[in-house]
Each structure stands twice: as structure tokens, then as C-alpha cells.
Scaffold this motif. Structure first.
Motif, mmCIF file in Angstrom:
data_model
loop_
_atom_site.group_PDB
_atom_site.id
_atom_site.type_symbol
_atom_site.label_atom_id
_atom_site.label_comp_id
_atom_site.label_asym_id
_atom_site.label_seq_id
_atom_site.Cartn_x
_atom_site.Cartn_y
_atom_site.Cartn_z
ATOM 1 N N PRO A 75 0.831 -1.211 0.000
ATOM 2 C CA PRO A 75 0.000 0.000 0.000
ATOM 3 C C PRO A 75 0.863 1.259 0.000
ATOM 4 N N PHE A 76 0.355 2.315 -0.600
ATOM 5 C CA PHE A 76 1.114 3.551 -0.751
ATOM 6 C C PHE A 76 0.191 4.745 -0.540
ATOM 7 N N ASP A 77 0.776 5.935 -0.599
ATOM 8 C CA ASP A 77 0.022 7.141 -0.253
ATOM 9 C C ASP A 77 -0.440 7.964 -1.446
ATOM 10 N N HIS A 78 0.374 8.037 -2.488
ATOM 11 C CA HIS A 78 0.032 8.924 -3.604
ATOM 12 C C HIS A 78 0.349 8.258 -4.941
ATOM 13 N N LEU A 79 -0.587 8.402 -5.876
ATOM 14 C CA LEU A 79 -0.397 7.955 -7.254
ATOM 15 C C LEU A 79 -0.292 9.180 -8.149
ATOM 16 N N VAL A 80 0.770 9.243 -8.944
ATOM 17 C CA VAL A 80 0.966 10.322 -9.912
ATOM 18 C C VAL A 80 1.047 9.706 -11.299
ATOM 19 N N PHE A 81 0.301 10.260 -12.247
ATOM 20 C CA PHE A 81 0.332 9.757 -13.627
ATOM 21 C C PHE A 81 0.814 10.872 -14.541
ATOM 22 N N THR A 82 2.019 10.700 -15.089
ATOM 23 C CA THR A 82 2.582 11.700 -16.011
ATOM 24 C C THR A 82 2.937 11.092 -17.363
ATOM 25 N N ALA A 83 2.570 9.846 -17.589
ATOM 26 C CA ALA A 83 2.999 9.149 -18.806
ATOM 27 C C ALA A 83 2.397 9.787 -20.053
ATOM 28 N N GLY A 84 3.197 9.829 -21.105
ATOM 29 C CA GLY A 84 2.726 10.353 -22.384
ATOM 30 C C GLY A 84 3.747 10.084 -23.463
ATOM 31 N N GLU A 85 3.315 10.185 -24.706
ATOM 32 C CA GLU A 85 4.208 9.994 -25.838
ATOM 33 C C GLU A 85 4.522 11.355 -26.459
ATOM 34 N N ALA A 86 5.451 11.359 -27.403
ATOM 35 C CA ALA A 86 5.793 12.604 -28.096
ATOM 36 C C ALA A 86 4.536 13.203 -28.731
ATOM 37 N N LEU A 87 4.386 14.502 -28.582
ATOM 38 C CA LEU A 87 3.192 15.174 -29.064
ATOM 39 C C LEU A 87 3.143 15.198 -30.590
ATOM 40 N N THR A 88 1.990 14.854 -31.136
ATOM 41 C CA THR A 88 1.779 14.866 -32.580
ATOM 42 C C THR A 88 0.518 15.656 -32.885
ATOM 43 N N LEU A 89 0.647 16.700 -33.674
ATOM 44 C CA LEU A 89 -0.523 17.468 -34.074
ATOM 45 C C LEU A 89 -1.249 16.734 -35.191
ATOM 46 N N LEU A 90 -2.573 16.741 -35.125
ATOM 47 C CA LEU A 90 -3.392 16.030 -36.109
ATOM 48 C C LEU A 90 -4.388 17.006 -36.722
ATOM 49 N N GLU A 91 -4.130 17.375 -37.967
ATOM 50 C CA GLU A 91 -5.037 18.278 -38.671
ATOM 51 C C GLU A 91 -6.349 17.564 -38.981
ATOM 52 N N ILE A 92 -7.456 18.243 -38.817
ATOM 53 C CA ILE A 92 -8.763 17.606 -38.949
ATOM 54 C C ILE A 92 -9.064 17.209 -40.390
ATOM 55 N N ASP A 98 -6.681 6.314 -36.283
ATOM 56 C CA ASP A 98 -5.884 5.343 -35.526
ATOM 57 C C ASP A 98 -4.891 6.054 -34.613
ATOM 58 N N LYS A 99 -4.228 7.106 -35.123
ATOM 59 C CA LYS A 99 -3.319 7.883 -34.291
ATOM 60 C C LYS A 99 -4.071 8.583 -33.165
ATOM 61 N N ALA A 100 -5.256 9.081 -33.477
ATOM 62 C CA ALA A 100 -6.057 9.752 -32.459
ATOM 63 C C ALA A 100 -6.422 8.790 -31.341
ATOM 64 N N ARG A 101 -6.829 7.584 -31.710
ATOM 65 C CA ARG A 101 -7.184 6.586 -30.693
ATOM 66 C C ARG A 101 -5.971 6.202 -29.859
ATOM 67 N N ARG A 102 -4.801 6.074 -30.488
ATOM 68 C CA ARG A 102 -3.590 5.721 -29.741
ATOM 69 C C ARG A 102 -3.229 6.821 -28.749
ATOM 70 N N ALA A 103 -3.441 8.069 -29.139
ATOM 71 C CA ALA A 103 -3.154 9.180 -28.230
ATOM 72 C C ALA A 103 -4.043 9.098 -26.988
ATOM 73 N N PHE A 104 -5.310 8.811 -27.174
ATOM 74 C CA PHE A 104 -6.222 8.649 -26.048
ATOM 75 C C PHE A 104 -5.852 7.425 -25.211
ATOM 76 N N GLU A 105 -5.339 6.383 -25.853
ATOM 77 C CA GLU A 105 -5.059 5.125 -25.155
ATOM 78 C C GLU A 105 -4.101 5.329 -23.993
ATOM 79 N N LEU A 106 -3.012 6.056 -24.210
ATOM 80 C CA LEU A 106 -2.032 6.249 -23.149
ATOM 81 C C LEU A 106 -2.392 7.411 -22.235
ATOM 82 N N ARG A 107 -2.740 8.533 -22.806
ATOM 83 C CA ARG A 107 -2.913 9.733 -21.987
ATOM 84 C C ARG A 107 -4.226 9.754 -21.211
ATOM 85 N N TYR A 108 -5.251 9.069 -21.717
ATOM 86 C CA TYR A 108 -6.528 9.080 -21.001
ATOM 87 C C TYR A 108 -6.901 7.705 -20.447
ATOM 88 N N PHE A 109 -7.048 6.717 -21.327
ATOM 89 C CA PHE A 109 -7.527 5.422 -20.852
ATOM 90 C C PHE A 109 -6.525 4.735 -19.929
#
Length: 233
Positions: A75-92, A98-109
Motif C-alpha cells: 500500500p502507498f500514499d500517492h499515485l501520480v500519472f505523467t505518462a505520455g508519448e511525443a506530441l503529434t498534431l493532427l489536422e482535422i 488510428d493515431k487519435a485513438r492511440r493518443a487517447f489510449e495512453l494519456r486518457y484510458f
């Protein structure tokens, strides 16, 4: 306030903001556990942290691996989540879903999954600190996916603060920071000239906000912006 005799888990804690947060928490007396997907990155991080620190390579997008990681630690006291991949801009107009879903996969889900797996291990008085971003408040062209992730994290923080109470749930909202995630995609000098503080952020600037939220016993559902005035210009 300090983190003396507390245990802090930092997911994404082997480089950039995460490593700076792990180091600052250790400086305040915490025992730190770091994790990221790259074994070499974990090894380098442990060389920069006190001997009391430990680390493990974990694919944070693999829910079974994340569950096994938390099942294997005390057991521990604090959880910190800072994980992320290199930022990629995606023009609409040429959006790669697929890239958009992968971005959500790590940073959100992955963040949401980590909280789910870790919640039962967080000791009374403990907290969760997630990571959002200034793009959610002031995006530019090509930032629709990144801004959406930030908005999702912002909303999750408020909902989780109620669902996990009395565990505190907060987030840090960085602006432009001199880390590997931004490397190659931004002119730091030009960005600095546009900011009221006249410089881009350093990992240590942002780390202090994570440690503040871990130490602050009366803050939950809050998002602390550390962006050099990005949203003002």
C-alpha cells in the motif's frame, strides 16, 4: 509540509516531468516507485534517484500488466500519472483516427485504468494526481485531439474526486515544458517571447505543483495550471 515516510508511485516517472516529480518527492522524504514502458529508461531513472527508490517496466496500456504491477507492491500514499508519448498534431482535414485513438489510449484510458487498479492500495489521507494540459483551454490549429484529451482528464478529475472520496483526486495542467515530449516540434525561444514569464517551463517547475497537491490535504477535484501565462496570450 513534506512527504516524509510516505510512499509515492509515479507512472511515467522515468523522464521529464515524471522524473522531476519523483526526485522532488524523494527530496521531501518519500519512498518513490517509478514505472514506464522502457526498461532502459527505468534503469537510468533509478540511477538518478535515492537508493530507497524502486522501479519497474510496465506497459501502461496493458490493463493486466498494470493490475499485476499494483498487486505486487505494498500500500502507498500517492499515485501520480505523467505518462505520455511525443506530441503529434493532427489536422482535422487529414485526420488519422488510428493515431487519435492511440493518443487517447495512453494519456486518457491508461490513466483511468491505473486509477482503477491502484485505488484499493492508496492509504487513508492519500491522493491521485493526474496530468492534463493547457491545450484544453487554449488550443491551436491541429490540436483538436490533444485538447480533447485534456478536456476528458479535466472532467475525470472532478468525477473521480467524488467517486473515490475521501481519497483526493487532482491534476496538474502544464503549458510548454522543455522535455523530450516537445522536442523537435516547437521553437522554445519563439514560444518564450510570447509568454508573460518570458521563458518556457522546466520539468522542475511543474514537479513542484504535483508535490504541492500531494501535500495539500484540503484540495480535491482541483486542476492547478502551471503554464507561464499561456492561456492569457
Amino acid at each position: 509540509m513534506s512527504l516524509q515516510n510516505q510512499r509515492v508511485v509515479v507512472l511515467g516517472g522515468t523522464s521529464g516531468i515524471g522524473l522531476a516529480t519523483a526526485r522532488l518527492a524523494a527530496d521531501q522524504g518519500a519512498t518513490v516507485i517509478v514505472a514506464s514502458s522502457n526498461p532502459e529508461s527505468v534503469k537510468r531513472a533509478l540511477e538518478a534517484l535515492p537508493d530507497s527508490a524502486s522501479g519497474e517496466a510496465v506497459d501502461l496500456t496493458d490493463s493486466a500488466a498494470v493490475a499485476a504491477f499494483f498487486n505486487g507492491i505494498e500500500p502507498f500514499d500517492h499515485l501520480v500519472f505523467t505518462a505520455g508519448e511525443a506530441l503529434t498534431l493532427l489536422e482535422i482535414d487529414s485526420l488519422d483516427l488510428d493515431k487519435a485513438r492511440r493518443a487517447f489510449e495512453l494519456r486518457y484510458f491508461a490513466a483511468l485504468g491505473a486509477v482503477s487498479a491502484a485505488a484499493s492500495k492508496i492509504r487513508p489521507g492519500g491522493s491521485v494526481v493526474l496530468t492534463t494540459g493547457a491545450a484544453g483551454d487554449r488550443p491551436g490549429p491541429g490540436w483538436s485531439v490533444a485538447a480533447s484529451i485534456c478536456g476528458a482528464i479535466d472532467s475525470a478529475v472532478r468525477a473521480l474526486a467524488l467517486e473515490l472520496a475521501p481519497i483526493r483526486v487532482n491534476a496538474v495542467k502544464p503549458g510548454v515544458v522543455r522535455t523530450p515530449l516537445w522536442r523537435g516540434g516547437l521553437d522554445y525561444d519563439e514560444t518564450a517571447r510570447q509568454l508573460p514569464v518570458q521563458r518556457v517551463g522546466e520539468p522542475e517547475d511543474i514537479a513542484s505543483a504535483y508535490v504541492y497537491l500531494m501535500n495539500q490535504p484540503y484540495s480535491t477535484g482541483s486542476i492547478v495550471s502551471v503554464d507561464g501565462g499561456h492561456v492569457l496570450v
